[in-house]
Design an enzyme around this catalytic site. Structure first.
Site, short mmCIF file in Angstrom:
data_model
loop_
_atom_site.label_atom_id
_atom_site.label_comp_id
_atom_site.label_asym_id
_atom_site.label_seq_id
_atom_site.Cartn_x
_atom_site.Cartn_y
_atom_site.Cartn_z
N HIS A 23 0.82 -1.34 -0.01
CA HIS A 23 -0.06 -0.03 0.05
C HIS A 23 0.86 1.10 -0.04
O HIS A 23 0.32 2.44 -0.37
CB HIS A 23 -1.05 0.03 1.12
CG HIS A 23 -2.33 0.35 0.97
ND1 HIS A 23 -2.86 0.49 -0.35
CD2 HIS A 23 -3.22 0.60 1.77
CE1 HIS A 23 -4.19 0.72 -0.23
NE2 HIS A 23 -4.60 1.04 0.99
N ASN A 72 -6.88 6.06 3.70
CA ASN A 72 -8.24 6.41 3.46
C ASN A 72 -8.69 7.85 3.81
O ASN A 72 -9.75 8.20 3.49
CB ASN A 72 -9.25 5.62 4.14
CG ASN A 72 -9.08 4.15 3.79
OD1 ASN A 72 -8.26 3.94 3.03
ND2 ASN A 72 -9.68 3.24 4.59
N ASP A 97 -0.59 2.49 -5.42
CA ASP A 97 -0.48 1.15 -5.63
C ASP A 97 -2.05 1.00 -6.50
O ASP A 97 -2.96 1.60 -6.20
CB ASP A 97 -0.61 0.38 -4.45
CG ASP A 97 -1.72 0.74 -3.33
OD1 ASP A 97 -1.78 1.82 -3.06
OD2 ASP A 97 -2.50 -0.26 -2.98
N ASN A 118 -9.56 3.53 -1.85
CA ASN A 118 -10.12 4.42 -0.97
C ASN A 118 -9.33 5.87 -0.96
O ASN A 118 -9.80 6.78 -0.48
CB ASN A 118 -10.21 4.01 0.35
CG ASN A 118 -11.19 2.80 0.36
OD1 ASN A 118 -12.33 3.01 -0.28
ND2 ASN A 118 -10.97 1.62 1.30
#
Length: 195
Positions: A23, A72, A97, A118
């Protein structure tokens, strides 16, 4: 702010425990860009860690931003950087990513939806759905039935780590190509099959 300034935001999660996660590959690309410009990240009132430098001698100014928020909630810090530097989203490149792209591939685009990401969803909300440019770094799909949420929060595999430096360098090259050559030219270069 000078017309020849770009903001490049690398998505990820803050903290050493997340630094090697899939991530966080967007922030890994920013580390590569900062190293190329001999720039260092420091605290910034926009709730980002920021490094500034120039692309080549006398070239465009790059403002590299790593949000201090979790993935997020990337929108607030990204919008704050744009506001601080008085720039519009057309001067924003977000590096992140991408599960839907095979590992070790890069795809570039401007605009569009969030595709289930997100961090991108939050940036779109914070910028009013702006058409910013994205450098999508392929991490591939999780093996078997592993949930995607678990997969992205794991470090790259041993095999992937052998190729990872090249992928990160490609991501940094893609950012530079967008700025110096334009999106269409950069897409031709990075969307072509590797030799």
């Amino acid at each position: 702010m000078a017309e020849n300034t770009w903001i490049v935001v690398g998505l990820g999660n803050p903290g050493a425990q997340y630094a090697g996660n899939r991530h966080n590959v967007g922030q890994m690309v920013l580390d590569e860009l900062a190293e190329r410009m001999s720039a260092r990240f420091g605290a910034h009132k926009s709730n980002n860690r920021v490094a500034e430098g120039r692309l080549g001698f006398g070239g465009p100014k790059l403002v590299l931003g790593k949000p201090n928020s979790f993935m997020n909630l990337s929108g607030g810090p990204t919008a704050a950087l744009l506001k601080f530097y008085s720039l519009q989203p057309d001067r924003l490149i977000v590096v992140h990513d991408e599960l839907d792209i095979p590992f070790d591939e890069i795809r570039l685009k401007s605009g569009g939806g969030h595709g289930g990401h997100n961090g991108i969803r939050d940036i779109l909300a914070a910028t009013g759905g702006a058409d910013f440019t994205r450098v999508r770094v392929g991490i591939g799909r999780p093996p078997g039935r592993q949930p995607a949420a678990d997969f992205v929060l794991k470090d790259f595999s041993g095999t992937e780590k052998q190729t990872l430096p090249n992928l990160i360098a490609d991501g940094a090259d893609a950012v530079e190509a967008i700025i110096t050559d334009g999106l269409a030219s950069a897409q031709q270069k990075f969307h072509s099959p590797k030799a």
